[in-house]
Write a protein that holds these residues in place. Structure first.
Motif, short mmCIF file in Angstrom:
data_model
loop_
_atom_site.label_atom_id
_atom_site.label_comp_id
_atom_site.label_asym_id
_atom_site.label_seq_id
_atom_site.Cartn_x
_atom_site.Cartn_y
_atom_site.Cartn_z
N SER A 128 14.16 37.67 11.37
CA SER A 128 13.23 36.94 12.24
C SER A 128 12.43 35.88 11.48
O SER A 128 11.98 34.89 12.06
N SER A 129 12.25 36.07 10.17
CA SER A 129 11.47 35.12 9.37
C SER A 129 12.36 34.10 8.66
O SER A 129 11.84 33.14 8.06
N TRP A 130 13.68 34.29 8.71
CA TRP A 130 14.57 33.39 7.98
C TRP A 130 14.53 31.95 8.51
O TRP A 130 14.48 31.01 7.70
N PRO A 131 14.54 31.67 9.80
CA PRO A 131 14.45 30.27 10.26
C PRO A 131 13.18 29.57 9.77
O PRO A 131 13.22 28.39 9.37
N THR A 132 12.06 30.28 9.75
CA THR A 132 10.82 29.69 9.25
C THR A 132 10.91 29.41 7.76
O THR A 132 10.44 28.36 7.28
N LEU A 133 11.51 30.34 7.01
CA LEU A 133 11.66 30.12 5.57
C LEU A 133 12.59 28.94 5.30
O LEU A 133 12.38 28.17 4.35
N LEU A 134 13.60 28.78 6.15
CA LEU A 134 14.52 27.66 5.99
C LEU A 134 13.78 26.34 6.18
O LEU A 134 13.99 25.36 5.43
N GLU A 135 12.89 26.28 7.17
CA GLU A 135 12.08 25.08 7.37
C GLU A 135 11.13 24.85 6.19
O GLU A 135 10.89 23.72 5.78
N TYR A 136 10.57 25.93 5.68
CA TYR A 136 9.66 25.81 4.54
C TYR A 136 10.38 25.23 3.33
O TYR A 136 9.85 24.35 2.64
N PHE A 137 11.60 25.71 3.04
CA PHE A 137 12.36 25.20 1.90
C PHE A 137 12.86 23.77 2.16
O PHE A 137 13.05 23.00 1.22
N GLU A 138 13.05 23.42 3.43
CA GLU A 138 13.52 22.08 3.75
C GLU A 138 12.47 21.04 3.35
O GLU A 138 12.82 19.91 2.96
N SER A 139 11.21 21.45 3.40
CA SER A 139 10.13 20.52 3.02
C SER A 139 9.88 20.51 1.51
O SER A 139 9.02 19.76 1.03
N ALA A 140 10.58 21.39 0.78
CA ALA A 140 10.38 21.46 -0.67
C ALA A 140 10.89 20.21 -1.36
O ALA A 140 11.86 19.58 -0.92
N LYS A 141 10.27 19.85 -2.46
CA LYS A 141 10.65 18.66 -3.21
C LYS A 141 10.71 18.99 -4.70
O LYS A 141 10.15 19.98 -5.16
N GLY A 142 11.40 18.12 -5.41
CA GLY A 142 11.43 18.25 -6.85
C GLY A 142 12.40 19.32 -7.34
O GLY A 142 13.48 19.54 -6.76
N ASN A 143 12.02 20.01 -8.40
CA ASN A 143 12.91 20.95 -9.09
C ASN A 143 13.27 22.15 -8.24
O ASN A 143 14.40 22.66 -8.32
N ILE A 144 12.35 22.61 -7.40
CA ILE A 144 12.63 23.79 -6.60
C ILE A 144 13.76 23.54 -5.62
O ILE A 144 14.56 24.43 -5.31
N ARG A 145 13.88 22.31 -5.16
CA ARG A 145 14.98 21.97 -4.23
C ARG A 145 16.32 22.10 -4.93
O ARG A 145 17.28 22.63 -4.37
N ALA B 55 2.31 31.93 -6.37
CA ALA B 55 2.89 33.27 -6.53
C ALA B 55 3.68 33.68 -5.29
O ALA B 55 4.77 34.25 -5.39
N LYS B 56 3.16 33.37 -4.11
CA LYS B 56 3.85 33.74 -2.87
C LYS B 56 5.10 32.89 -2.67
O LYS B 56 6.12 33.37 -2.16
N GLN B 57 5.06 31.65 -3.07
CA GLN B 57 6.26 30.81 -2.97
C GLN B 57 7.35 31.30 -3.91
O GLN B 57 8.53 31.32 -3.54
N VAL B 58 6.96 31.74 -5.10
CA VAL B 58 7.95 32.28 -6.05
C VAL B 58 8.59 33.54 -5.48
O VAL B 58 9.81 33.75 -5.61
N TRP B 59 7.79 34.40 -4.84
CA TRP B 59 8.33 35.63 -4.24
C TRP B 59 9.33 35.29 -3.15
O TRP B 59 10.42 35.90 -3.07
N ILE C 77 5.02 37.31 3.90
CA ILE C 77 5.51 37.00 5.25
C ILE C 77 4.39 36.39 6.09
O ILE C 77 4.60 35.43 6.86
N ASN C 78 3.17 36.89 5.93
CA ASN C 78 2.03 36.31 6.63
C ASN C 78 1.74 34.89 6.13
O ASN C 78 1.35 34.01 6.93
N TYR C 79 1.90 34.71 4.83
CA TYR C 79 1.75 33.37 4.25
C TYR C 79 2.72 32.38 4.88
O TYR C 79 2.35 31.25 5.23
N LEU C 80 3.96 32.82 5.06
CA LEU C 80 4.98 31.97 5.67
C LEU C 80 4.67 31.73 7.14
O LEU C 80 4.81 30.59 7.65
N SER C 81 4.23 32.76 7.85
CA SER C 81 3.89 32.61 9.26
C SER C 81 2.69 31.69 9.46
O SER C 81 2.65 30.87 10.41
#
Length: 230
Positions: free
Chosen positions: A152-169, A134-138, A116-120
């Protein structure tokens, strides 16, 4: 004359004794001697055995009587208490398992806090942020869990995944669509069974079927599809 007659009679008597002795069988004499010797030997052996018996009897009288060992009587109450008590080895094993469980729970909480700190940090301090696989996989595995990723952390995680590219998307979209399909299938099944199984519906109203996604997972799956497909 009288003396001469006596001498004559004595000589005749001695001759008769000699003649009688000469008629004795020497074999019989030997047999009688052997018998007398055997009798003497038997008597001597008997006397020796009697002496041994006397000695043994005296030795037995001198020995003190042996004490009989008393058998310990098992007490029912004590045995039941021992059965109820745990052995030291079992107690140590339980304590070891308890320590392992507690350590695993602490490690899990620490990992959650780090992710969560990594995401923040990605959101608010991008300059000092560093990508960690490892933290991205978690975050990817636990994206639909409100217990691990708080609302409270879900909007930030949504933005983080929005920037994801390739297979993870593609993997994010696949997981989100699975949740949507599960909810749709469950809804259609409920509609089909509504008219024919009213009684069962009444019973199942208070139950949550195992194949029904929870509301948080369903909402996050919709948000994720909307974000990634725009």
């Amino acid at each position: 004359m009288g003396n001469k007659n006596k001498k004559r009679n004595k000589s005749e008597h001695d001759k008769k004794d000699k003649s009688n002795n000469s008629n004795v069988d020497p074999q019989n004499v030997k047999d009688t001697e052997v018998e007398t010797r055997d009798k003497e030997a038997d008597n001597e052996e008997y006397e020796n055995t009697e002496k041994l018996h006397d000695i043994e009897d005296n030795s037995e009288e001198d020995e003190p009587p042996k004490k009989k060992k008393k058998k310990k009587q098992a007490v029912v109450g004590e045995t039941n208490e021992k059965k109820g008590k745990k052995s030291i080895r079992q107690m140590k094993k339980e304590k070891h398992l308890q320590r392992q469980t507690e350590a695993a729970a602490v490690a899990k909480d620490q990992l959650k806090s780090q992710c969560i700190n990594y995401l923040s940090q990605w959101k608010h301090n991008r300059d000092n942020w560093k990508f960690m696989k490892a933290k991205q996989v978690w975050l990817f595995k636990n994206k639909f869990s409100s217990n691990l990723v708080p609302d409270s952390s879900w909007p930030t995680l949504l933005e983080y995944f929005e920037s994801a590219k390739g297979n993870i998307r593609n993997m994010l979209l696949e997981d989100a669509k699975k949740v949507i399909n599960q909810m749709d299938e469950w809804t259609e099944k409920q509609k089909d069974n509504k008219d024919t199984e009213d009684n069962e519906d009444d019973v199942n109203d208070n139950e949550t079927p195992s194949n029904k996604p929870d509301d948080t997972s369903y909402k996050r799956a919709r948000d994720l599809i909307q974000c990634l497909e725009e």
